[in-house]
Design a protein around this motif. Structure first.
Motif, PDB file in Angstrom:
ATOM      1  N   GLY A  48      17.756 -10.364   1.720  1.00 44.55           N
ATOM      2  CA  GLY A  48      18.521 -11.362   0.974  1.00 44.55           C
ATOM      3  C   GLY A  48      17.653 -12.276   0.129  1.00 44.55           C
ATOM      4  O   GLY A  48      18.146 -12.945  -0.770  1.00 44.55           O
ATOM      5  N   LYS A  49      16.338 -12.331   0.424  1.00 44.35           N
ATOM      6  CA  LYS A  49      15.430 -13.137  -0.396  1.00 44.35           C
ATOM      7  C   LYS A  49      14.680 -12.232  -1.387  1.00 44.35           C
ATOM      8  O   LYS A  49      14.678 -11.015  -1.256  1.00 44.35           O
ATOM      9  CB  LYS A  49      14.440 -13.910   0.491  1.00 44.35           C
ATOM     10  N   ARG A  50      14.017 -12.854  -2.335  1.00 41.27           N
ATOM     11  CA  ARG A  50      13.361 -12.024  -3.337  1.00 41.27           C
ATOM     12  C   ARG A  50      12.116 -11.349  -2.730  1.00 41.27           C
ATOM     13  O   ARG A  50      11.476 -11.903  -1.852  1.00 41.27           O
ATOM     14  CB  ARG A  50      13.039 -12.836  -4.598  1.00 41.27           C
ATOM     15  N   PHE A  51      11.843 -10.154  -3.206  1.00 39.77           N
ATOM     16  CA  PHE A  51      10.698  -9.374  -2.733  1.00 39.77           C
ATOM     17  C   PHE A  51       9.425 -10.100  -3.124  1.00 39.77           C
ATOM     18  O   PHE A  51       9.155 -10.298  -4.310  1.00 39.77           O
ATOM     19  CB  PHE A  51      10.745  -7.988  -3.378  1.00 39.77           C
ATOM     20  N   LYS A  52       8.651 -10.488  -2.136  1.00 44.05           N
ATOM     21  CA  LYS A  52       7.426 -11.233  -2.432  1.00 44.05           C
ATOM     22  C   LYS A  52       6.244 -10.279  -2.559  1.00 44.05           C
ATOM     23  O   LYS A  52       5.924  -9.535  -1.644  1.00 44.05           O
ATOM     24  CB  LYS A  52       7.159 -12.260  -1.324  1.00 44.05           C
ATOM     25  N   SER A  53       5.578 -10.353  -3.665  1.00 45.63           N
ATOM     26  CA  SER A  53       4.497  -9.429  -3.958  1.00 45.63           C
ATOM     27  C   SER A  53       3.287  -9.638  -3.048  1.00 45.63           C
ATOM     28  O   SER A  53       3.129 -10.685  -2.432  1.00 45.63           O
ATOM     29  CB  SER A  53       4.069  -9.600  -5.420  1.00 45.63           C
ATOM     30  N   ALA A  54       2.451  -8.620  -2.964  1.00 43.44           N
ATOM     31  CA  ALA A  54       1.129  -8.730  -2.338  1.00 43.44           C
ATOM     32  C   ALA A  54       0.261  -7.667  -2.986  1.00 43.44           C
ATOM     33  O   ALA A  54       0.758  -6.777  -3.670  1.00 43.44           O
ATOM     34  CB  ALA A  54       1.210  -8.518  -0.832  1.00 43.44           C
ATOM     35  N   ARG A  55      -1.046  -7.790  -2.771  1.00 48.17           N
ATOM     36  CA  ARG A  55      -1.956  -6.885  -3.481  1.00 48.17           C
ATOM     37  C   ARG A  55      -2.130  -5.553  -2.770  1.00 48.17           C
ATOM     38  O   ARG A  55      -2.124  -5.479  -1.547  1.00 48.17           O
ATOM     39  CB  ARG A  55      -3.295  -7.564  -3.709  1.00 48.17           C
ATOM     40  N   VAL A  56      -2.278  -4.517  -3.563  1.00 50.18           N
ATOM     41  CA  VAL A  56      -2.507  -3.151  -3.081  1.00 50.18           C
ATOM     42  C   VAL A  56      -3.511  -2.500  -4.043  1.00 50.18           C
ATOM     43  O   VAL A  56      -3.882  -3.088  -5.052  1.00 50.18           O
ATOM     44  CB  VAL A  56      -1.183  -2.338  -3.069  1.00 50.18           C
ATOM     45  N   SER A  57      -3.954  -1.281  -3.701  1.00 50.08           N
ATOM     46  CA  SER A  57      -4.819  -0.526  -4.616  1.00 50.08           C
ATOM     47  C   SER A  57      -4.110   0.753  -5.011  1.00 50.08           C
ATOM     48  O   SER A  57      -3.642   1.492  -4.147  1.00 50.08           O
ATOM     49  CB  SER A  57      -6.129  -0.138  -3.926  1.00 50.08           C
ATOM     50  N   LYS A  70       8.154   3.774  -4.582  1.00 51.39           N
ATOM     51  CA  LYS A  70       6.720   3.577  -4.441  1.00 51.39           C
ATOM     52  C   LYS A  70       6.350   3.770  -2.975  1.00 51.39           C
ATOM     53  O   LYS A  70       7.085   3.353  -2.087  1.00 51.39           O
ATOM     54  CB  LYS A  70       6.316   2.181  -4.919  1.00 51.39           C
ATOM     55  N   VAL A  71       5.224   4.407  -2.743  1.00 50.71           N
ATOM     56  CA  VAL A  71       4.761   4.600  -1.371  1.00 50.71           C
ATOM     57  C   VAL A  71       3.440   3.866  -1.201  1.00 50.71           C
ATOM     58  O   VAL A  71       2.593   3.882  -2.093  1.00 50.71           O
ATOM     59  CB  VAL A  71       4.627   6.103  -1.031  1.00 50.71           C
ATOM     60  N   ILE A  72       3.308   3.179  -0.070  1.00 51.06           N
ATOM     61  CA  ILE A  72       2.096   2.429   0.222  1.00 51.06           C
ATOM     62  C   ILE A  72       1.560   2.942   1.568  1.00 51.06           C
ATOM     63  O   ILE A  72       2.192   2.769   2.605  1.00 51.06           O
ATOM     64  CB  ILE A  72       2.379   0.904   0.309  1.00 51.06           C
ATOM     65  N   TYR A  73       0.415   3.592   1.505  1.00 53.43           N
ATOM     66  CA  TYR A  73      -0.200   4.111   2.724  1.00 53.43           C
ATOM     67  C   TYR A  73      -1.027   3.025   3.397  1.00 53.43           C
ATOM     68  O   TYR A  73      -1.433   2.053   2.754  1.00 53.43           O
ATOM     69  CB  TYR A  73      -1.068   5.328   2.399  1.00 53.43           C
ATOM     70  N   GLN A  74      -1.283   3.227   4.683  1.00 51.20           N
ATOM     71  CA  GLN A  74      -2.058   2.231   5.428  1.00 51.20           C
ATOM     72  C   GLN A  74      -3.559   2.379   5.185  1.00 51.20           C
ATOM     73  O   GLN A  74      -4.348   1.529   5.584  1.00 51.20           O
ATOM     74  CB  GLN A  74      -1.752   2.325   6.927  1.00 51.20           C
ATOM     75  N   GLN A  75      -3.964   3.493   4.549  1.00 48.83           N
ATOM     76  CA  GLN A  75      -5.375   3.733   4.281  1.00 48.83           C
ATOM     77  C   GLN A  75      -5.802   3.042   2.980  1.00 48.83           C
ATOM     78  O   GLN A  75      -4.979   2.651   2.167  1.00 48.83           O
ATOM     79  CB  GLN A  75      -5.633   5.244   4.164  1.00 48.83           C
ATOM     80  N   VAL A 126       3.492  14.474 -14.753  1.00 45.22           N
ATOM     81  CA  VAL A 126       3.613  13.953 -13.394  1.00 45.22           C
ATOM     82  C   VAL A 126       3.128  12.498 -13.391  1.00 45.22           C
ATOM     83  O   VAL A 126       2.009  12.216 -13.812  1.00 45.22           O
ATOM     84  CB  VAL A 126       2.791  14.807 -12.416  1.00 45.22           C
ATOM     85  N   ASP A 127       4.000  11.608 -12.931  1.00 46.08           N
ATOM     86  CA  ASP A 127       3.655  10.185 -12.867  1.00 46.08           C
ATOM     87  C   ASP A 127       2.955   9.905 -11.538  1.00 46.08           C
ATOM     88  O   ASP A 127       3.579   9.976 -10.475  1.00 46.08           O
ATOM     89  CB  ASP A 127       4.948   9.370 -12.998  1.00 46.08           C
ATOM     90  N   LEU A 128       1.678   9.595 -11.610  1.00 41.73           N
ATOM     91  CA  LEU A 128       0.879   9.394 -10.394  1.00 41.73           C
ATOM     92  C   LEU A 128       0.763   7.921 -10.007  1.00 41.73           C
ATOM     93  O   LEU A 128       0.077   7.580  -9.045  1.00 41.73           O
ATOM     94  CB  LEU A 128      -0.537   9.950 -10.618  1.00 41.73           C
ATOM     95  N   GLU A 129       1.433   7.049 -10.738  1.00 38.72           N
ATOM     96  CA  GLU A 129       1.158   5.612 -10.581  1.00 38.72           C
ATOM     97  C   GLU A 129       1.980   4.917  -9.498  1.00 38.72           C
ATOM     98  O   GLU A 129       1.994   3.700  -9.434  1.00 38.72           O
ATOM     99  CB  GLU A 129       1.351   4.912 -11.932  1.00 38.72           C
ATOM    100  N   ASN A 130       2.684   5.677  -8.663  1.00 36.46           N
ATOM    101  CA  ASN A 130       3.542   5.060  -7.646  1.00 36.46           C
ATOM    102  C   ASN A 130       2.990   5.177  -6.234  1.00 36.46           C
ATOM    103  O   ASN A 130       3.713   4.932  -5.273  1.00 36.46           O
ATOM    104  CB  ASN A 130       4.928   5.697  -7.715  1.00 36.46           C
ATOM    105  N   VAL A 131       1.731   5.556  -6.124  1.00 35.90           N
ATOM    106  CA  VAL A 131       1.128   5.804  -4.816  1.00 35.90           C
ATOM    107  C   VAL A 131      -0.011   4.803  -4.606  1.00 35.90           C
ATOM    108  O   VAL A 131      -0.898   4.686  -5.448  1.00 35.90           O
ATOM    109  CB  VAL A 131       0.593   7.249  -4.749  1.00 35.90           C
ATOM    110  N   PHE A 132       0.045   4.100  -3.485  1.00 33.65           N
ATOM    111  CA  PHE A 132      -0.890   3.001  -3.254  1.00 33.65           C
ATOM    112  C   PHE A 132      -1.546   3.095  -1.886  1.00 33.65           C
ATOM    113  O   PHE A 132      -0.973   3.655  -0.944  1.00 33.65           O
ATOM    114  CB  PHE A 132      -0.160   1.655  -3.358  1.00 33.65           C
ATOM    115  N   GLY A 133      -2.723   2.526  -1.786  1.00 33.93           N
ATOM    116  CA  GLY A 133      -3.349   2.256  -0.504  1.00 33.93           C
ATOM    117  C   GLY A 133      -3.467   0.745  -0.353  1.00 33.93           C
ATOM    118  O   GLY A 133      -3.115  -0.012  -1.259  1.00 33.93           O
ATOM    119  N   VAL A 134      -3.968   0.293   0.799  1.00 36.14           N
ATOM    120  CA  VAL A 134      -4.102  -1.158   0.976  1.00 36.14           C
ATOM    121  C   VAL A 134      -5.318  -1.661   0.200  1.00 36.14           C
ATOM    122  O   VAL A 134      -6.286  -0.942  -0.004  1.00 36.14           O
ATOM    123  CB  VAL A 134      -4.234  -1.545   2.465  1.00 36.14           C
ATOM    124  N   ALA A 135      -5.233  -2.897  -0.238  1.00 36.99           N
ATOM    125  CA  ALA A 135      -6.363  -3.532  -0.925  1.00 36.99           C
ATOM    126  C   ALA A 135      -7.488  -3.742   0.095  1.00 36.99           C
ATOM    127  O   ALA A 135      -7.216  -3.968   1.275  1.00 36.99           O
ATOM    128  CB  ALA A 135      -5.925  -4.858  -1.525  1.00 36.99           C
TER     129      ALA A 135
END
Lengths: 625, 625
Positions: free
Chosen positions: A463-472, A540-545, A569-578
């Protein structure tokens, strides 16, 4: 920013290719439109910018003025608004030209010499780091310029139709274009000519004296004004040392000033206390001349002086707190009738300017309604979606008015009336999340699920706005703010926070990916395939690695969508942790993974486990046709 | 950003009020001009943007093309260039649309299976934090768009004159407009018409085949090409996992690829090794078709494949390293003759494209020369200032060519030719400051003092560019990058790092302030008073205290200049240290204070003690008339 995938783009990539109604869009206002927006203020223009992403809808926006706004009266920009501007593509630019509030100073009568004021406190503006976005002050005219640019650069190429005055409307639910709107041309060789525009939906963004509001039988209810303030935007020379800092100033004489520095390094706004307005409502105070306001300001600022050299704008107003009980034309929600006409912003809620809220809440009204009209008019969602607008935004406005009453009352108090001398700054600090725009929390509805599985990701309250955080980002190692990758493109977002397995291992993430791609229950299969799927959803997928430990070739295909005529192929939706900020820790995300569903207006619609595909399917089955 | 101080600005504050030649600037090319720039490439356009800040100079820039560049061939943007763009007002915007390099991957033959390539290393692009600015890749056409906007928004309102071809020039030092330039119209109803433009100064920014270079009798000297590369900007589908990362790829077959991802998320550039060119200079390799380049790329990438779907641009080139021995028309520097014609960028130096240097060095050529022309033509500085251009930039170009030879040679080596298998990445990491653009260090001259007092601020090496650090502005508590407050407005900057005393105390800072304001020896009194003083100098003071401990009313007046028609006081030049980063520690500034003098092109001209006003006076007496 993605481009070139439809072929090489030589010019500004922010200008998207024209599509649908945006191709050869007629210069003149047509007789039939899908959406007619009345008024080019902040609510109307953000809606135009949003609907410009829906090029198969015919949207027009009319304005009584014959051109661009030259000088607006609103100037406060919450961090939430800057966050919104980021999604519309101009946060950096408006920040560069705005005044940035980083702290607030409080001045009170000097106990040793009470006829003089003295600084008693200085508080940071965002001590808790509520947002990575700044709190800004910039003239409303510039906000409108940027929104206009965004509307004109969208595929629907929406530009205001200037010089049309709203005269009235009639609704006939049985017709294809149920709303007949009477408009009058206000200038040029057609001056005075009246004509009728037929619309599927009408949105009144026509301000505190809204004609659309009257036409649907809404009235503003609330208290009467009783305290008058002079407001002036001026250039001056002064020895008041905090002239470039936001200040609340209370003098012994009972007067107070709210000082708001403005963009450009020199201009500032002062709200100067003009005292009580007589109960008989006599209007003498309303005619206070600028010289009187300046004189009063000098009295309050003693021992400092203010030598005003130029007045850009000034006015006198009385604080009023008023609200309509509904934001659309459905008088009886039980009737089952669905809305055709909406009102937004000042047409629904008026209050003090001093908390710097009005323009911000108005823009969120428009952002809330824009995508809903888009979904209903493109037959993605049932028309019942539109009822959620009034339901969600009326509550926000009521909360705003309650907050603003407290703040205004405090600002108008005499120093000796406070029990605790630090009460004003304590209130300011305690309630900071509200004026920053982040207290909005939508109740469960067809577009906001219950928070049953909230514990999967406590840092993303439903119900609240999605709060951003950093990823790689995996494909290029770029450190990025995850939330800033979301454009205001009308898409739903699925953030898949992976379980502990990495890409390629049998895991809940892998199974969810397969279900999303191939299950007939998957929301991705509601909207068709290929580009249609991409048009409705951003996944978007965010892995724990860390990013270098995620093998991009092992990432399930649903997270690497195929786009454009060359089937790239759009490769820009895959992230790891910062490396230095683990989003899983920072946002309390379960190490077994979590799926966070975010609405097109950036509010969290649901948090759920990766396994609960039934819940996900059920949520979107209500919503998507 | 300062505005409103000349009265309320309603529109985009980046568009400065037109002045001088910018008021009613003629659309057509006039017969007499102060500066004629030939060519709208990066060097020419940055000079136009810089000279647009000197509205009393008549600058025109001609271009053979009949309009905007559609697709350029350069794409590498060093951090130093982004720093420069920041001063011209568009760093954020170009960063938002560019590809950002944060790391580089190295691929080599897999020892276990040498016919396959394998990733052997990944190195961060800026491991030492050389700059707060990013390393970007974006098409040259967009760089030119932004520079064009900056030139058009400056007070001189400079826009290119398209469709004029340079034909030749003659110099007659005795005339008011000593350079007669013959130009031919290339399109429209005047097509083929030749005319003569008379200029005080001419700058050839007309590329590797420069006509201006020939006209002043300069020739490029250097080695001959011997290694050919195919270059292609393409959209493709591939399973090569690092396709969105900058890569140096070496295969066993002896071929190598330099892969540069491009803006927009999909496009990338590949430099593909086509092998040695026969000694007889036969041109067969120059005609290598795109299919052959793609086939070669696939061989090198084995076991991965590259399915090219669209080719935006491709070419074949041979690496050549060539340089002119002078960058102006003065053949004999001993003669005492002063230059009238200059050449910049590719007209002076050609080299491999693969280190991504060309556009960057060219822009610094233009930035170096622009303000010097401005100062001489406005009679602020003697014409001898112009001799420093060739003196300073020829050395930089020679260093670049030496660097690029090393890098190109390494990139063309076969894997087995390296003594140390990690040699390539070691070289890359060791030399990172050079390609980032920060190794330039100008030798002492009339505009760069000796480094006798360098120890006063070791972090600001004399001759190198002023490196920013964070500070807090006193008037509003804003945390800011000190260096980013410097616009490319042609002003000299004096950064006064205060001694330990705070404002209002008797101190070296106070005494310097008094001397600056009132001494006849002060450089501030060279250029007249009031606005003239502000037009030439930008003075900033940084106290050792936190911003809240500096009393703005106690700060000497010279640091709070009076500006504009309302005689407002500019409070934005007074700073304290940032709470979490003390600039005095970070930049090794003496706690007794230091004065850092910075040129209009951002290079440190001198570091000296606050007491040594004699040295400061002497420096500017050489320079200012």
């Amino acid at each position: 920013m993605q481009f070139h995938h439809y072929g090489y783009v030589s010019g500004d990539p922010r200008r998207l290719p024209a599509l649908g109604e945006g191709v050869d869009r007629p210069e003149t206002l047509p007789d039939n439109v899908d959406v007619l927006i009345v008024g080019t203020g902040p609510a109307g223009m953000i809606m135009a910018a949003q609907l410009s992403q829906f090029p198969h809808i015919r949207t027009r926006i009319i304005e009584r003025r014959t051109g661009r706004l030259e000088i607006g009266h609103a100037d406060g920009i919450q961090a939430r608004s800057v966050e919104t501007f980021q999604a519309f593509g101009f946060a950096d630019r408006i920040t560069a030209e705005a005044y940035r509030i980083t702290e607030m100073a409080f001045w009170k009568p000097d106990p040793d010499r009470p006829e003089h004021i003295k600084r008693t406190a200085r508080t940071p503006d965002d001590p808790e780091g509520i947002s990575e976005f700044p709190h800004l002050i910039v003239n409303q005219a510039r906000v409108l310029d940027y929104l206009a640019e965004s509307a004109a650069n969208g595929p629907a190429r929406i530009r205001p139709d200037f010089g049309f005055e709203f005269r009235g409307l009639e609704i006939n639910d049985d017709e294809d274009y149920p709303v007949s709107v009477s408009v009058r041309t206000v200038a040029g060789h057609d001056e005075g000519v009246e004509r009728t525009i037929r619309a599927r939906y009408v949105v009144g963004c026509d301000g505190a004296r809204s004609g659309v509001r009257s036409a649907i039988g809404c009235t503003l209810a609330g208290d009467q004004a009783n305290h008058a303030w002079g407001v002036m935007d001026v250039l001056a020379v002064t020895d008041f040392p905090d002239i470039r800092t936001k200040c609340a100033i209370q003098s012994r004489s009972g007067g107070s000033i709210l000082l708001i520095p403005r963009e450009g390094g020199h201009l500032f706004r002062m709200y100067v206390d003009l005292g009580e307005v007589p109960a008989d409502g006599s209007s003498a105070v309303r005619n206070t001349p600028i010289e009187q306001i300046i004189k009063r300001a000098n009295e309050i600022l003693t021992p400092y002086t203010l030598d005003v050299r130029d007045v850009a704008w000034h006015s006198v107003y009385e604080v009023g707190h008023r609200l309509t009980d509904r934001f659309d034309d459905v008088e009886d929600p039980e009737s089952g009738r669905l809305p055709r006409v909406f009102i937004t912003g000042d047409a629904c809620h008026t209050h003090s300017a001093k908390a710097g809220q009005g323009m911000n809440v108005s823009m969120q009204d428009g952002f809330n309604l824009g995508w809903k009209l888009g979904y209903v008019l493109t037959q993605r969602s049932p028309a019942s979606l539109l009822s959620t607008y009034s339901g969600e935004r009326q509550v926000v406005a009521a909360n705003l008015i309650a907050f603003d009453k407290q703040w205004s009352t405090m600002m108008a108090k005499r120093p000796e009336e406070f029990e605790d001398p630090g009460e004003l700054e304590a209130f300011y600090t305690r309630t900071i999340e509200f004026p920053a725009g982040f207290m909005t929390e939508y109740a469960p509805s067809m577009i906001t699920n219950d928070a049953e599985q909230q514990a999967r990701a406590n840092g993303f309250p439903v119900g609240k706005r999605f709060k951003s955080a950093r990823v790689s980002r995996v494909c290029d190692g770029n450190p990025l703010q995850l939330g800033h990758q979301a454009r205001a493109d009308g898409r739903w977002r699925l953030y898949v926070f992976a379980d502990a397995a990495t890409a390629g291992e049998n895991s809940a993430t892998q199974r969810l990916a397969e279900w999303l791609a191939s299950s007939p229950q998957s929301p991705l299969n509601a909207g068709g395939h290929g580009d249609a799927r991409n048009d409705w959803f951003d996944i978007k997928v965010i892995y724990q690695q860390r990013h270098e430990d995620v093998a991009i070739n092992q990432v399930p295909q649903v997270f690497k969508p195929t786009v454009g005529p060359f089937a790239l192929v759009d490769l820009e939706n895959v992230f790891g942790v910062a490396p230095d900020e683990d989003i899983f820790d920072l946002r309390g995300i379960d190490r077994n993974g979590a799926l966070v569903v975010v609405r097109p207006d950036q509010y969290v619609a649901d948090v759920l486990s990766l396994e609960d595909t039934g819940r996900l399917a059920a949520f979107f089955q209500r919503l998507l046709i």
